[in-house]
Design a protein around this motif. Structure first.
Motif, PDB file in Angstrom:
ATOM      1  N   GLN A  58       0.831  -1.198   0.000  1.00 47.64           N
ATOM      2  CA  GLN A  58       0.000   0.000   0.000  1.00 47.64           C
ATOM      3  C   GLN A  58       0.875   1.261   0.000  1.00 47.64           C
ATOM      4  O   GLN A  58       0.634   2.207  -0.762  1.00 47.64           O
ATOM      5  N   ALA A  59       1.885   1.294   0.861  1.00 45.58           N
ATOM      6  CA  ALA A  59       2.746   2.475   0.961  1.00 45.58           C
ATOM      7  C   ALA A  59       3.598   2.654  -0.285  1.00 45.58           C
ATOM      8  O   ALA A  59       3.783   3.783  -0.769  1.00 45.58           O
ATOM      9  N   GLY A  67       2.852   1.767  -3.234  1.00 42.07           N
ATOM     10  CA  GLY A  67       1.972   2.228  -4.297  1.00 42.07           C
ATOM     11  C   GLY A  67       1.713   3.723  -4.263  1.00 42.07           C
ATOM     12  O   GLY A  67       1.351   4.318  -5.279  1.00 42.07           O
ATOM     13  N   ARG A  68       1.876   4.348  -3.104  1.00 43.48           N
ATOM     14  CA  ARG A  68       1.657   5.802  -2.971  1.00 43.48           C
ATOM     15  C   ARG A  68       2.943   6.611  -3.179  1.00 43.48           C
ATOM     16  O   ARG A  68       2.928   7.836  -3.115  1.00 43.48           O
ATOM     17  N   ALA A  69       4.056   5.931  -3.362  1.00 37.95           N
ATOM     18  CA  ALA A  69       5.355   6.618  -3.369  1.00 37.95           C
ATOM     19  C   ALA A  69       5.506   7.560  -4.560  1.00 37.95           C
ATOM     20  O   ALA A  69       5.039   7.283  -5.672  1.00 37.95           O
ATOM     21  N   GLU A  70       6.173   8.674  -4.304  1.00 37.56           N
ATOM     22  CA  GLU A  70       6.527   9.656  -5.338  1.00 37.56           C
ATOM     23  C   GLU A  70       8.016   9.933  -5.238  1.00 37.56           C
ATOM     24  O   GLU A  70       8.607   9.838  -4.162  1.00 37.56           O
ATOM     25  N   LEU A  71       8.616  10.300  -6.346  1.00 44.00           N
ATOM     26  CA  LEU A  71      10.028  10.667  -6.380  1.00 44.00           C
ATOM     27  C   LEU A  71      10.151  12.148  -6.672  1.00 44.00           C
ATOM     28  O   LEU A  71       9.511  12.667  -7.603  1.00 44.00           O
ATOM     29  N   ARG A  72      10.971  12.859  -5.885  1.00 41.54           N
ATOM     30  CA  ARG A  72      11.202  14.292  -6.068  1.00 41.54           C
ATOM     31  C   ARG A  72      12.701  14.538  -6.245  1.00 41.54           C
ATOM     32  O   ARG A  72      13.529  13.891  -5.586  1.00 41.54           O
ATOM     33  N   ILE A  99       9.168   9.712  -1.362  1.00 38.23           N
ATOM     34  CA  ILE A  99       8.338  10.072  -0.213  1.00 38.23           C
ATOM     35  C   ILE A  99       6.980   9.388  -0.343  1.00 38.23           C
ATOM     36  O   ILE A  99       6.412   9.303  -1.437  1.00 38.23           O
ATOM     37  N   THR A 100       6.482   8.869   0.775  1.00 41.12           N
ATOM     38  CA  THR A 100       5.194   8.193   0.775  1.00 41.12           C
ATOM     39  C   THR A 100       4.544   8.325   2.141  1.00 41.12           C
ATOM     40  O   THR A 100       5.108   8.943   3.056  1.00 41.12           O
ATOM     41  N   TYR A 101       3.372   7.727   2.272  1.00 30.90           N
ATOM     42  CA  TYR A 101       2.575   7.829   3.496  1.00 30.90           C
ATOM     43  C   TYR A 101       1.985   6.456   3.795  1.00 30.90           C
ATOM     44  O   TYR A 101       1.553   5.752   2.883  1.00 30.90           O
ATOM     45  N   GLY A 102       1.935   6.109   5.064  1.00 30.53           N
ATOM     46  CA  GLY A 102       1.254   4.870   5.419  1.00 30.53           C
ATOM     47  C   GLY A 102       1.764   4.252   6.695  1.00 30.53           C
ATOM     48  O   GLY A 102       2.871   4.521   7.148  1.00 30.53           O
TER      49      GLY A 102
END
Length: 424
Positions: free
Chosen positions: A297-298, A300-305, A314-317
């Motif tokens: 789940q986490a 799957g929410r990840a983004e790269l900056r 960075i992600t959330y969970g």
């Protein structure tokens, strides 16, 4: 408030991933009262108190001390007829095998816990375990000073104060009660903090945070001829605590320490070392089904900056942050941030980025160059937390990414100044 509204054990996976555990919703006063009662019960008749972070590293320190002091008790093994009932009686795990030792100054445990208020050990020990986290080590010292017998030996393991004034009065009280206060750790200490603790009268030993875990420090500091299994316990604990990932057994230790009661973990590793019995490995395997799902789940929410030449994931969970950070590293991240529903965050680095502790230091945290934690001071009321959950940590992410930018800019400026100085 209805109990079922805050009990997260029965939540669907998608909801459990974005909401904090039951412990988050309990008032601090309730936890403090229960911790006081539990400490008093644990210290009754004890000759030694061990204040330790209840992760695999801190609990390994407790196991070493109990062995050295001869505080040996038999470990009951559940038989086939009792195993199902035993599993039902176990506390619902926090959905994050977190390393508080790696997350200096982070308020994590209570916020993520499904069952945050553990019962004291059923059988009194001569070497009493007093669990504590980096943010409340001073409270644990104060309780031991109040409830410990005169002349007790006190050990503080795998915990570091950010500032000496945070523990000054409580350490003085503990030193008045105890014959001896020894402090064993492997985190990065400020020279002034370490000197002040030593000047107060504590025997402080700090290991190299890049080479040793706290169990290593305890193992080499105690004047005791340990069985070889305890040297192996320290080594395998180090493998996970320093995120070396060279021994697969270290993940078993970390997960088991996180999911089971601290008292059980201490007695099992003291008895068996790193070769856990089958009933424990079966339990770990069962728990990992949900753990892996929450990791997915986490991830799957990840983004790269992109920040100053570094790629930050960075992600959330509510998840196991180390595995999520590893997944982001495989996607190209030089550093990773995992924001938790309770408001805290884990920061993980790589060989390319070794400034995690500096990033955390700008947002109410600290830790190691490659592993740190924080809890930004941005939550004024429950509405802020509601926004945190519904936006999947948007404000927290922004604050931490800003801290990354500041740290990277400062590092570049320092490098330029060093180059100019060399030219001169």
């Amino acid at each position: 408030m209805y109990d079922e509204l805050i009990q997260s054990g029965d939540l669907s996976l998608s909801r459990k991933s974005v909401l904090p555990g039951t412990g988050f919703f309990l008032p601090d006063t309730l936890e403090e009262d229960l911790e006081e009662q539990q400490t008093e019960a644990a210290l009754e008749g004890a000759e030694v108190a061990v204040i330790a972070d209840p992760d695999a590293d801190g609990l390994a320190c407790v196991a070493l001390l109990r062995e050295a002091y001869g505080d040996v008790q038999n470990v009951p093994e559940p038989d086939d007829t009792e195993s199902e009932d035993a599993d039902e009686d176990r506390p619902e795990p926090v959905a994050d095998a977190t390393d508080d030792a790696d997350e200096q100054n982070t308020v994590v445990a209570a916020g993520d816990a499904d069952e945050p208020l553990e019962e004291p050990e059923p059988t009194p020990h001569n070497v009493a375990l007093i669990p504590a986290s980096p943010h409340n080590v001073e409270d644990a010292l104060a309780r031991v000073a109040e409830f410990g017998d005169e002349g007790i030996d006190i050990f503080v393991c795998d915990l570091a104060p950010d500032r000496y004034e945070y523990v000054e009065d409580e350490l003085d009280a503990a030193l008045e009660t105890a014959d001896r206060v020894a402090w064993y750790d492997h985190h990065q200490w400020g020279d002034d903090v370490a000197q002040a603790v030593r000047d107060a009268g504590a025997d402080l030993v700090i290991g190299d945070s890049e080479e040793e875990c706290s169990a290593d420090v305890v193992y080499r500091s105690l004047e005791y001829d340990f069985d070889p299994k305890f040297e192996e316990l320290a080594a395998v604990t180090r493998d996970h605590d320093l995120w070396l990932r060279e021994d697969p057994r270290s993940d078993d230790l970390a997960d088991y320490a996180y999911w089971t009661d601290p008292a059980e973990y201490v007695e099992v590793v003291r008895e068996y070392g790193v070769d856990l019995p089958e009933w424990v490995t079966d339990y770990i395997a069962e728990r990992r089904v949900e753990k892996e799902a929450l990791i997915d789940q986490a991830v799957g929410r990840a983004e790269l900056r992109e920040i100053g030449g570094y790629t930050v994931g960075i992600t959330y969970g509510r998840c196991s942050q180390n595995e999520v950070a590893e997944a982001m590293r495989e996607q190209g991240a030089d550093a990773s941030v995992i924001v938790k529903p309770a408001g805290s965050a884990s920061i993980r680095g790589t060989d390319e980025f070794e400034l995690c502790h500096e990033v955390a230091g700008k947002v109410n945290g600290g830790g190691h160059p490659k592993a740190a934690g924080c809890k930004p001071d941005i939550y004024d009321d429950m509405l802020d937390y509601a926004n945190h959950w519904t936006t999947r940590g948007a404000v927290t992410k922004r604050v931490i990414l800003d801290a990354f930018r500041d740290v990277v800019d400062e590092a570049e400026e320092d490098a330029e100044n060093d180059a100019d100085a060399d030219d001169d």
